[in-house]
Motif scaffolding. Sequence first.
Motif, PDB file in Angstrom:
ATOM      1  N   ARG A 158     -30.938  -2.619  16.948  1.00 40.72           N
ATOM      2  CA  ARG A 158     -30.171  -2.747  15.706  1.00 40.72           C
ATOM      3  C   ARG A 158     -30.460  -4.069  15.008  1.00 40.72           C
ATOM      4  NH1 ARG A 158     -27.136   0.134  19.351  1.00 40.72           N
ATOM      5  NH2 ARG A 158     -25.971   1.933  18.535  1.00 40.72           N
ATOM      6  N   SER A 159     -30.700  -5.112  15.794  1.00 36.84           N
ATOM      7  CA  SER A 159     -30.957  -6.438  15.230  1.00 36.84           C
ATOM      8  C   SER A 159     -32.436  -6.733  15.046  1.00 36.84           C
ATOM      9  CB  SER A 159     -30.331  -7.518  16.123  1.00 36.84           C
ATOM     10  OG  SER A 159     -28.922  -7.460  16.068  1.00 36.84           O
ATOM     11  N   GLY A 160     -33.291  -5.822  15.476  1.00 37.09           N
ATOM     12  CA  GLY A 160     -34.721  -6.015  15.284  1.00 37.09           C
ATOM     13  C   GLY A 160     -35.364  -6.990  16.245  1.00 37.09           C
ATOM     14  N   LEU A 199     -13.187  -4.665  28.605  1.00 36.97           N
ATOM     15  CA  LEU A 199     -14.240  -5.325  29.378  1.00 36.97           C
ATOM     16  C   LEU A 199     -15.039  -6.275  28.494  1.00 36.97           C
ATOM     17  CD1 LEU A 199     -16.265  -5.782  31.727  1.00 36.97           C
ATOM     18  CD2 LEU A 199     -17.388  -3.658  31.030  1.00 36.97           C
ATOM     19  N   TYR A 200     -15.398  -5.829  27.306  1.00 39.69           N
ATOM     20  CA  TYR A 200     -16.328  -6.599  26.475  1.00 39.69           C
ATOM     21  C   TYR A 200     -15.684  -7.818  25.841  1.00 39.69           C
ATOM     22  CZ  TYR A 200     -18.986  -2.314  27.167  1.00 39.69           C
ATOM     23  OH  TYR A 200     -19.635  -1.251  27.743  1.00 39.69           O
ATOM     24  N   THR A 221     -22.384  -9.465  18.817  1.00 40.02           N
ATOM     25  CA  THR A 221     -22.520  -8.497  17.729  1.00 40.02           C
ATOM     26  C   THR A 221     -22.226  -7.090  18.223  1.00 40.02           C
ATOM     27  OG1 THR A 221     -24.190  -9.893  16.684  1.00 40.02           O
ATOM     28  CG2 THR A 221     -24.073  -7.616  15.958  1.00 40.02           C
ATOM     29  N   ARG A 222     -22.781  -6.727  19.356  1.00 46.88           N
ATOM     30  CA  ARG A 222     -22.555  -5.383  19.882  1.00 46.88           C
ATOM     31  C   ARG A 222     -21.120  -5.197  20.350  1.00 46.88           C
ATOM     32  NH1 ARG A 222     -22.900  -0.307  19.135  1.00 46.88           N
ATOM     33  NH2 ARG A 222     -23.301   0.984  20.975  1.00 46.88           N
ATOM     34  N   ALA A 223     -20.522  -6.224  20.926  1.00 44.46           N
ATOM     35  CA  ALA A 223     -19.137  -6.120  21.376  1.00 44.46           C
ATOM     36  C   ALA A 223     -18.201  -5.816  20.216  1.00 44.46           C
ATOM     37  CB  ALA A 223     -18.714  -7.400  22.086  1.00 44.46           C
ATOM     38  N   PRO A 238     -22.969  -5.666  32.350  1.00 41.36           N
ATOM     39  CA  PRO A 238     -22.571  -5.323  30.982  1.00 41.36           C
ATOM     40  C   PRO A 238     -23.143  -6.288  29.944  1.00 41.36           C
ATOM     41  CG  PRO A 238     -20.698  -6.213  32.222  1.00 41.36           C
ATOM     42  CD  PRO A 238     -21.793  -5.964  33.197  1.00 41.36           C
ATOM     43  N   TYR A 239     -23.380  -7.537  30.338  1.00 38.26           N
ATOM     44  CA  TYR A 239     -24.006  -8.495  29.420  1.00 38.26           C
ATOM     45  C   TYR A 239     -25.388  -7.995  29.022  1.00 38.26           C
ATOM     46  CZ  TYR A 239     -24.872 -13.230  27.548  1.00 38.26           C
ATOM     47  OH  TYR A 239     -25.107 -14.308  26.739  1.00 38.26           O
ATOM     48  N   ALA A 240     -26.165  -7.580  30.026  1.00 34.31           N
ATOM     49  CA  ALA A 240     -27.502  -7.043  29.758  1.00 34.31           C
ATOM     50  C   ALA A 240     -27.422  -5.736  28.972  1.00 34.31           C
ATOM     51  CB  ALA A 240     -28.235  -6.815  31.078  1.00 34.31           C
ATOM     52  N   GLN A 241     -26.456  -4.907  29.306  1.00 31.91           N
ATOM     53  CA  GLN A 241     -26.292  -3.628  28.600  1.00 31.91           C
ATOM     54  C   GLN A 241     -26.067  -3.846  27.109  1.00 31.91           C
ATOM     55  OE1 GLN A 241     -22.452  -1.853  29.279  1.00 31.91           O
ATOM     56  NE2 GLN A 241     -22.653  -1.109  27.180  1.00 31.91           N
ATOM     57  N   LEU A 242     -25.185  -4.784  26.759  1.00 36.24           N
ATOM     58  CA  LEU A 242     -24.909  -5.042  25.348  1.00 36.24           C
ATOM     59  C   LEU A 242     -26.142  -5.600  24.635  1.00 36.24           C
ATOM     60  CD1 LEU A 242     -21.275  -6.521  25.414  1.00 36.24           C
ATOM     61  CD2 LEU A 242     -21.995  -4.178  24.911  1.00 36.24           C
ATOM     62  N   ILE A 243     -26.904  -6.451  25.311  1.00 42.24           N
ATOM     63  CA  ILE A 243     -28.143  -6.972  24.725  1.00 42.24           C
ATOM     64  C   ILE A 243     -29.086  -5.824  24.381  1.00 42.24           C
ATOM     65  CG2 ILE A 243     -30.246  -8.290  25.218  1.00 42.24           C
ATOM     66  CD1 ILE A 243     -28.482 -10.125  26.978  1.00 42.24           C
TER      67      ILE A 243
END
Length: 569
Positions: free
Chosen positions: A496-498, A325-326, A307-309, A485-490
Amino acid sequence: MLLNPNNLQRKYPDQRSAEIMQATVDFFESRGKAKLKHDAHERAWYSDFLNHVAQNRIFASLLTPSEYGASDDCRWDTYRISEFAEIIGFYGLSYWYPFQVTALGLGPIWMSDNEDAKRKAAAQLEQGEVFAFGLSEQTHGADVYQTDLILTPSENGWVANGEKYYIGNANVARMVSTFGKIDDGSTDAEYVFFAADSQDGRYECKKNVVNSQNYVANYALHDYPVSEADLLHRGIGAFHAALNTVNVCKYNLGWGSVGMCTHAFYEAITHAANRHLYGTVVTDFSHVRRLLTDAYARLVAMRLVCTRASDYMRSAAADDRRYLLYSPLTKAKVTSEGERVITALFDVIAAKGVEKDTFFETVAQEIGMLPRLEGTVHINIGLLAKFMPNYLFAPDASLPLIGRRDDAADDTFLFNQGPTGGLGKVRFHDWRASFDSYAHLPNVALLREQVDVLAEMLASATPDAAQQKDIDFAFGVGQIFALVPYAQLILEEAPRSGASDALIDEIFALLVRDFNTYAVELHDKSATTDEQGRFAMRMIRRPAQDASRYEQVWKEYVLPLNGAYEMRP
């Protein structure tokens, strides 16, 4: 936190987008699981699905840039494409696949300067046609540098001869974007992309190379005539179009995996929660709770990352190439996580998972495909390594903060990416900011410590040139780096996703464990130096255990999914 077809919740700025998603769900639910499974076992060509797509103008709406659309509902909008990819993945890879290869086939067309070809493609989308991406060959796979499909000069342009392999939709597509080389007798043959018609007599669809509902063609061209009007790209532009198309479309693989795993999860937990063994409800066994909780946490993380990507894909620009990257991150990491989710669920559902009337049986057979399409995990993790120095050590404060991109807009830059290359120059915002915002969570803090040791190793025990060329060693480092970056996007997507703090900390407990696993693997590689091995051991942390947090995630998120969804019979 997960897709439930009985309650679609995404909000769109237009009614048409919501109608597409609901109509697609209604199509599958009206057919029912028995029909879905029958067609899978009989390897039935999905003409009814393609008819549904055509009658509802779904591909025309989702995959036509607004400039060429026949109505105002047409745009290439990654936000809404991603939900469609998740929904059709939810009902099976065989339905996701014709969408994916249509998107790939359209890439070289929308990226070209051939206006007539673009208008023709738009018209065919309105007519319900599908498209194909003729890149791979049996000998060379998807190696863009190699092709044995050759165009030689003729009176009216060229004639093409050669074969392509592993090409979805190539049995029916009226525009097959085909990659080859022009051989005019000079020492340097030019790359070329041109549109071929599968219904032309000089186009031979030789066979389906897979045993499934999908038609993955081996096709051959025999003195196939190619005119200037058929050319999409010539020279280095064709090479760039091939890579840039994959840059766009590999992102969809993550959503396909999320959809498949979500359906399998509903089936697995409902089975386990309603089954008694040895006088105990199966979900009361501690190992089953752990397997289901870990699978749920991994699945939510996959969805948060994808979702963030999307926001970065949609906000891409010549001076903001973070999407490079994403996109491979979602392809490599999310699809690999999908395999881990299904393995855990298989340990829960056990023999039930091979029963022919379960959806799980289909997912168990197909989930391994996604990490191995659009380049293997090794290739994509290797690609991530090119971004590692700037990502970890040279953040760019001038890059904009990207918000939710759910607006009704065309993602035009995706078809105007320009030359490939220069990945080592791509800049990123400071990854530490997302970690700082959740520093109060114990496992986020632990992962941050692990990343700091990784950065220290790269700075003071930097892999030498030989190690960087050693794919096995580079993959070991890349697996560790990918977690950052995986953790960063989470963390960026969580508010945003609650997602609650308890759920995020449970997810990060898994990431800490994964970091440990990859650190041990790096320590044990033959190419790892003694100094690097010591750094690898310093990376290891024991995840912060919290019984109340674990119980909260189980009771509030996981167990309530018992019976939350079941496909109509």
